[in-house]
Scaffold this active site. Structure first.
Site, short mmCIF file in Angstrom:
data_model
loop_
_atom_site.label_atom_id
_atom_site.label_comp_id
_atom_site.label_asym_id
_atom_site.label_seq_id
_atom_site.Cartn_x
_atom_site.Cartn_y
_atom_site.Cartn_z
N HIS A 178 0.86 -1.18 0.00
CA HIS A 178 0.00 0.00 0.00
C HIS A 178 0.90 1.24 0.00
O HIS A 178 1.15 1.84 1.05
CB HIS A 178 -0.91 -0.02 1.24
N GLU A 206 -2.60 -1.69 -3.16
CA GLU A 206 -3.69 -0.92 -2.56
C GLU A 206 -3.36 0.57 -2.60
O GLU A 206 -2.19 0.95 -2.54
CB GLU A 206 -3.89 -1.31 -1.09
N HIS A 232 -7.90 -5.89 7.46
CA HIS A 232 -7.70 -4.84 8.46
C HIS A 232 -7.98 -5.38 9.86
O HIS A 232 -9.12 -5.68 10.20
CB HIS A 232 -8.53 -3.58 8.22
#
Length: 237
Positions: free
Chosen positions: A43, A70, A190
């Site tokens: 990410h 991401e 997450h």
């Protein structure tokens, strides 16, 4: 089978804290693959405070498993993804100064924007996923964006589970059933961990992939990276 994609941002954070190239991000990703990781997630953020754009470019030609990038689809990010052409891009609506992702897309308000971005990625053969809260209206509207998958934002489940509230998984069950009915693939991520992943996977059907970084790397400090990945694979299967 639910695939395990390992987010390696925290490995880059550790490297950046000291400068230099230890631990080496590419070597770590290759070790993760050899230990049974079925994908690598990164990410990159605009300030490159952990994974850098150079890391992404270095990783892309060397990975043997699925590469998932991401990020918030700002112009710089879009250009990077189109250059690298990963297996999957996951769109996340995080602010530039966010410590970590903290909300899913409002797929109703952002429908036209997401449609345009997703269309461009899919024209280049890149599978798309969008980060959403466990809200059935957001899942329904996600279908209209043209995305291939959704990624369910699992923080609220993790908090509920830590407080012994097993009902926290119920919205995820409903959203997964709905997404499957609509023909959408289902990812999740997450705050998933060795403590809570098995119950989640057992209760949330049709789960294609989980992306886990912070907890997995922290657990590996105690258990070792290879054993930690093996434990996740065992729990997911």
């Amino acid at each position: 089978m639910t695939k395990l994609s390992v987010n390696i941002n925290k490995i880059a954070t550790l490297r950046n804290a000291r400068g230099g190239d230890i631990p080496n991000v590419v070597e770590a990703a290759q070790k993760i693959e050899s230990f049974g990781g079925q994908g690598i997630t990164v990410h990159p953020r605009p300030d490159e405070r952990h994974i850098t754009y150079k890391d992404v470019r270095d990783l892309a030609p060397l990975l043997k498993t699925e590469f998932n990038i991401e990020g918030n689809p700002i112009a710089k990010f879009i250009n990077l993804v189109l250059e690298v052409k990963p297996a999957q891009v996951t769109l996340v609506p995080d602010a530039e100064d966010a410590i970590t992702s903290n909300a899913g897309w409002d797929t109703v308000k952002n429908k036209e924007f997401l449609q345009d971005v997703i269309k461009e990625f899919k024209q280049h053969g890149i599978r798309t996923s969008i980060f959403v809260d466990p809200d059935e209206e957001m899942v329904k509207a996600a279908l209209e964006t043209g995305t291939d998958r959704i990624e369910l934002y699992t923080e609220s489940y993790a908090v509920a589970y830590a407080n012994s509230d097993k009902k926290g998984v119920e919205p995820y069950n409903r959203c997964a059933e709905l997404a499957h009915t609509l023909g959408l693939g289902i990812n999740a991520g997450h705050d998933l961990s060795l403590d809570n992943i098995h119950y989640f996977q057992k209760k949330v059907p049709h789960l294609d992939e989980v992306s886990i970084g912070h907890a997995l790397i922290a657990e590996a400090l105690y258990l070792g990276l290879e054993d930690t990945i093996k434990k996740y694979r065992d729990l997911l299967n």
